[in-house]
Scaffold this motif. Structure first.
Motif, PDB file in Angstrom:
ATOM      1  N   VAL A 109      37.614  42.877  49.539  1.00  0.00           N
ATOM      2  CA  VAL A 109      36.765  43.226  48.125  1.00  0.00           C
ATOM      3  C   VAL A 109      36.981  42.397  47.304  1.00  0.00           C
ATOM      4  O   VAL A 109      38.086  41.797  46.827  1.00  0.00           O
ATOM      5  N   VAL A 129      31.774  43.170  48.547  1.00  0.00           N
ATOM      6  CA  VAL A 129      31.628  44.403  47.249  1.00  0.00           C
ATOM      7  C   VAL A 129      32.309  45.653  48.186  1.00  0.00           C
ATOM      8  O   VAL A 129      32.354  46.710  47.603  1.00  0.00           O
ATOM      9  N   SER A 130      32.249  45.472  49.480  1.00  0.00           N
ATOM     10  CA  SER A 130      32.571  46.913  50.397  1.00  0.00           C
ATOM     11  C   SER A 130      32.970  46.243  51.554  1.00  0.00           C
ATOM     12  O   SER A 130      32.250  45.374  52.328  1.00  0.00           O
ATOM     13  N   GLU A 189      27.364  40.796  47.655  1.00  0.00           N
ATOM     14  CA  GLU A 189      26.244  40.781  46.668  1.00  0.00           C
ATOM     15  C   GLU A 189      26.114  38.959  46.376  1.00  0.00           C
ATOM     16  O   GLU A 189      27.211  38.343  46.242  1.00  0.00           O
TER      17      GLU A 189
END
Length: 196
Positions: A109, A129-130, A189
């Protein structure tokens, strides 16, 4: 950190190492090494990173991230770069066993990457982000939609495309895919360019 990307389906298979952080470079050779690194990458990658840090000065001391394209052929690499640029593609999937085989670090991340087209032209900067590890047969429709960049039968398309890719890749080492094989599921993202 260097991620070996060849074994990631739809994620950065260009396998370039452009992630040398300036803090890892000795001060005597810093400008020489920085120039050498910049010469190895497409000018559009450097320009995109420079534009990003001009608008986000808090990252000015970060080294230029890895830059690579998705997939393993020009048509799909260019299509997926455009889906990333438009924000439709927001995930990528890799085979966990290949990380082990190549003794590579799992994605983390916060890691940034510059997505290019097949020819190395910068299209977007993304940030993870994950990161999760999920059995192949437990991938959700929602995740598949993020990875495939479509809401038309995303899970069916994801399973077919990934099964075929992993099957071809594993065949080289005499292995076969299974419904329980672990997938490294990365959601990201797009952070640059900003949407107008």
């Amino acid at each position: 950190m260097r991620n070996i990307s060849i074994f990631l389906f739809l994620i950065l298979v260009g396998c370039k190492d452009e992630s040398k952080n300036k803090s890892e470079i000795g001060t005597e050779n810093q400008s020489e090494m920085t120039t050498e690194i910049e010469n190895e990458i497409d000018q559009s990658v450097s320009e995109m990173w420079n534009n990003f840090i001009q608008s986000n000065p808090e990252f000015k001391n970060d080294g230029i991230p890895e830059s690579d394209f998705f997939h393993n052929n020009e048509k799909d690499a260019n299509r997926l770069a455009e889906l990333t640029l438009t924000g439709k593609k927001r995930a990528s999937s890799g085979l966990y066993s290949l990380y082990q085989q190549y003794n590579a670090d799992l994605p983390s991340v916060g890691t940034k990457q510059i997505v290019t087209d097949f020819n190395g032209n910068a299209k977007a900067i993304i940030e993870n982000v994950s990161v999760d590890t999920i059995p192949f047969n437990k991938i959700s429709k929602e995740y598949a939609e993020l990875d495939m960049g479509t809401d038309i039968e995303p899970l069916e398309k994801w399973k077919k495309a990934h099964w075929e890719f992993f099957e071809n890749f594993l065949k080289e080492s005499g292995q076969k895919p299974t419904e329980e094989m672990l997938i490294v599921a990365v959601e990201f993202e797009k952070i640059w360019p900003k949407n107008e």
